[in-house]
Design an enzyme around this catalytic site. Sequence first.
Site, PDB file in Angstrom:
ATOM      1  N   ARG A 113       0.879  -1.082   0.046  1.00 62.19           N
ATOM      2  CA  ARG A 113       0.050   0.021   0.206  1.00 62.19           C
ATOM      3  C   ARG A 113       0.922   1.274  -0.023  1.00 62.19           C
ATOM      4  NH1 ARG A 113      -2.837   1.057   6.038  1.00 62.19           N
ATOM      5  NH2 ARG A 113      -0.809   1.449   7.105  1.00 62.19           N
ATOM      6  N   CYS A 117       4.902   8.323  -4.576  1.00 62.25           N
ATOM      7  CA  CYS A 117       5.553   9.655  -4.269  1.00 62.25           C
ATOM      8  C   CYS A 117       4.701  10.662  -3.891  1.00 62.25           C
ATOM      9  CB  CYS A 117       6.537  10.129  -5.339  1.00 62.25           C
ATOM     10  SG  CYS A 117       7.338  11.511  -5.182  1.00 62.25           S
ATOM     11  N   ASN A 151      -5.316   7.750   4.307  1.00 60.81           N
ATOM     12  CA  ASN A 151      -5.427   6.962   5.402  1.00 60.81           C
ATOM     13  C   ASN A 151      -3.995   6.943   6.028  1.00 60.81           C
ATOM     14  OD1 ASN A 151      -6.446   5.047   7.181  1.00 60.81           O
ATOM     15  ND2 ASN A 151      -5.082   3.737   6.570  1.00 60.81           N
ATOM     16  N   GLU A 152      -3.661   7.306   7.499  1.00 59.19           N
ATOM     17  CA  GLU A 152      -2.179   7.128   7.899  1.00 59.19           C
ATOM     18  C   GLU A 152      -1.101   7.629   6.815  1.00 59.19           C
ATOM     19  OE1 GLU A 152      -2.794   3.621  10.885  1.00 59.19           O
ATOM     20  OE2 GLU A 152      -2.012   2.915   9.123  1.00 59.19           O
ATOM     21  N   CYS A 160      10.465   9.766   0.463  1.00 62.13           N
ATOM     22  CA  CYS A 160      10.796   9.252  -0.921  1.00 62.13           C
ATOM     23  C   CYS A 160      12.249  10.039  -1.715  1.00 62.13           C
ATOM     24  CB  CYS A 160       9.474   9.553  -1.869  1.00 62.13           C
ATOM     25  SG  CYS A 160       9.794   8.893  -3.438  1.00 62.13           S
ATOM     26  N   GLU A 309      -8.197   4.559  15.224  1.00 58.71           N
ATOM     27  CA  GLU A 309      -8.129   3.054  15.138  1.00 58.71           C
ATOM     28  C   GLU A 309      -7.336   2.783  16.456  1.00 58.71           C
ATOM     29  OE1 GLU A 309      -5.836   1.907  11.792  1.00 58.71           O
ATOM     30  OE2 GLU A 309      -6.961   3.120  10.333  1.00 58.71           O
ATOM     31  N   GLU A 357      -3.857  -8.329   5.752  1.00 57.74           N
ATOM     32  CA  GLU A 357      -4.254  -8.203   7.277  1.00 57.74           C
ATOM     33  C   GLU A 357      -5.339  -9.268   7.656  1.00 57.74           C
ATOM     34  OE1 GLU A 357      -3.896  -3.292   8.132  1.00 57.74           O
ATOM     35  OE2 GLU A 357      -5.430  -3.908   6.725  1.00 57.74           O
ATOM     36  N   LYS A 358      -5.233 -10.402   7.103  1.00 56.17           N
ATOM     37  CA  LYS A 358      -6.160 -11.463   7.634  1.00 56.17           C
ATOM     38  C   LYS A 358      -5.973 -11.722   8.755  1.00 56.17           C
ATOM     39  CE  LYS A 358      -3.646 -15.248   5.212  1.00 56.17           C
ATOM     40  NZ  LYS A 358      -2.482 -14.232   4.487  1.00 56.17           N
ATOM     41  N   HIS A 360      -5.384  -9.788  11.424  1.00 55.08           N
ATOM     42  CA  HIS A 360      -5.454  -8.622  12.431  1.00 55.08           C
ATOM     43  C   HIS A 360      -6.788  -8.681  12.879  1.00 55.08           C
ATOM     44  CE1 HIS A 360      -5.847  -4.344  13.419  1.00 55.08           C
ATOM     45  NE2 HIS A 360      -4.554  -4.333  13.195  1.00 55.08           N
TER      46      HIS A 360
END
Length: 667
Positions: A113, A117, A151-152, A160, A309, A357-358, A360
């Site tokens: 993910r 850049c 996200n995050e 980069c 989260e 993330e299965k 998590h």
Amino acid sequence: MDNFRLPSPGITLGCDYNPEQWTPDVWREDVALMREAGVDLVAVNIFGWSDLEPAPGRYEFAALDEVVELLHANGIRLNLGTGTSSPPPWLTTLHPQVLPAAADGTTRFPGGRQAWCPSSQIFRDRAYALVRQVAERYGDHPALALWHVSNELGCHNALCYCETSAEAFRCWLRRRYGRIETLNEAWGTAFWSQRYGDWSEIQPPRLALSIRNPAQIVDFHRFSSDELLEHYRGEARILRAHSAAPVTTNFMVTAHIRNLDYWSWAPEMDVIANDHYLDHRLDDPGAELSFAADLTRGLAAGRPWMLMEQAAGAVNWQPYNLTRTPGELLRNTLTHVARGADAICFFQWRASAQGAEKFHSALLPHAGTDTEGWREVLRLSGALDRIGEVAGTTVDSEVALVFSWESWWSAEGEARPSQAVTYLDRVHAAHRALRELGVTCDVVSPAADLSRYRAVVVPCLYMVGDRDAQRIADYVAAGGHLLVTFFSGIVDERDRIRLGGYPGAFRDVLGVLVEEFAPLRPGHEVMLSTGGAGSLWTERLRATTAQPVARYLDGPLPGTPAITRNRYGAGVAWYLATALDARGMRDLTRDVVRAAGVVPVAPEPGGAVEAIRRTGGGRGYLFVINHGTVPVELEATGVELVTGAGVDGLLRVEGGGVAVVREGEPA
């Protein structure tokens, strides 16, 4: 940023939901279970780009429309993502120059993910086009509670080193310094024949054969934080043009993420939101949770904030992914609430069956609802409902702890006196001592107004500007009590040593002069005249106007002051020149806060018990979280909200238990 209130009347319970991973019949089952669990707020479309725009310019909203309407029909509000956190495969296939590069100059490819850049105009153009579509479609939807940008941001791609970033870095430097000669002076390029004659000669600080220029590295961190912030601003501008809903993104105030200077980001948020996961790689994950919550509240300028989260159980990305022990979910969650959170959200709702993330955890586990995990979620939801009246109140604190991302970057440079000294460890040690004393602290920036605090702790503030250093000195002169720890005040904003002796910017207020650092090897200790032990660090120090409080009994500098106390104006400044053991740090901190007149919320709970007070609307709320195994008793009168029981003078909290007391006359 106003005092933001979420749509539910009390403490909001929320979660991330990824409906694109499931079929519509599962959506309906999920929403029914969300209602059973008391979920108020759901984040959707966080990673939705490839579903919303499966091909360039072709948008498909039917599935998201159905999910939005399903949630709305069941009274659940939306934390609506812009969907831009990770590009779809078609984008990086058509435009491979969007892909980021690591410090060694090699490209990082899709498959994970955030494969983009932060300086790529191609990425921004495509992302902003998607945001515009989402904003126009849902901007005035009655279920919309707030916008969730990306996200995050910067979790994986903050730094980069590609050619696009290199040119953006040069532009940023031109704006910052104006003249190439000014940059040469700021970076000290006379060293190692690094003097630049033209902006085009400057590169990002890619990996080199030797130690790299430390001032260049710090500026690259500043640039990288600013680039991602500019991306956020771009998305936020589009959202605000089409919607009145508040806009935010999820910060990552945590021990393992350090690349964004959130002090510069916070004013851009309509509400401060943070993601936090217990990090079992640390010696004391619970202490780090408390620090992160206090720092998040600092970013919110003391106002309520939201936990965007956390995990219901184990995560999937640590070497050993430990699950929560019985009752820990409630204890950890109430620690966030006690320290200012008015919203508690989880990643995620339903545990994924596929993907990275299965493994998590989620509110709804793989094993379904006939599980202890689900029952813990229901217990948590009930407790949050019963303490809902604390929403909107603020945390009481008489002590500030100064924290700086720039010091974190610069103090851990490639060439420093001791690789064993790390910035966050020193900050955590100072915060832990306060926590163990039962003293709540606000975590603030070096530029903060300190005038309202009785005591201020400054751990390892290696990099500090003249104005911020003067502000701290003025605070003491006006009657404040200050504790500064070693490796503070050493360099200015350019990472240039403050000449004339350490601790540089704080020599006068502390009344000491350090001629030379004398670090210790890891595992070695020095004994102090007060009976404690120090490690990691000593200094060839002499008191100028300060009085020695403790001296080294052995080690490289026996007889040299290790702790000093100095009268400065109407106040007092203490200096700590070594890394004390936990007991010694707690004893020193107790002396400082007692002298300042600070009254602990609880009499030294020792870390296993946290006691924090929130106040507002003429009421006070005492939170007590017992992380230990033995009962604790505290003086309190009022109503314990979790159970509804009256409290008449003495509150008993069993081991592993929690209490939230509305203070005043018992029921």
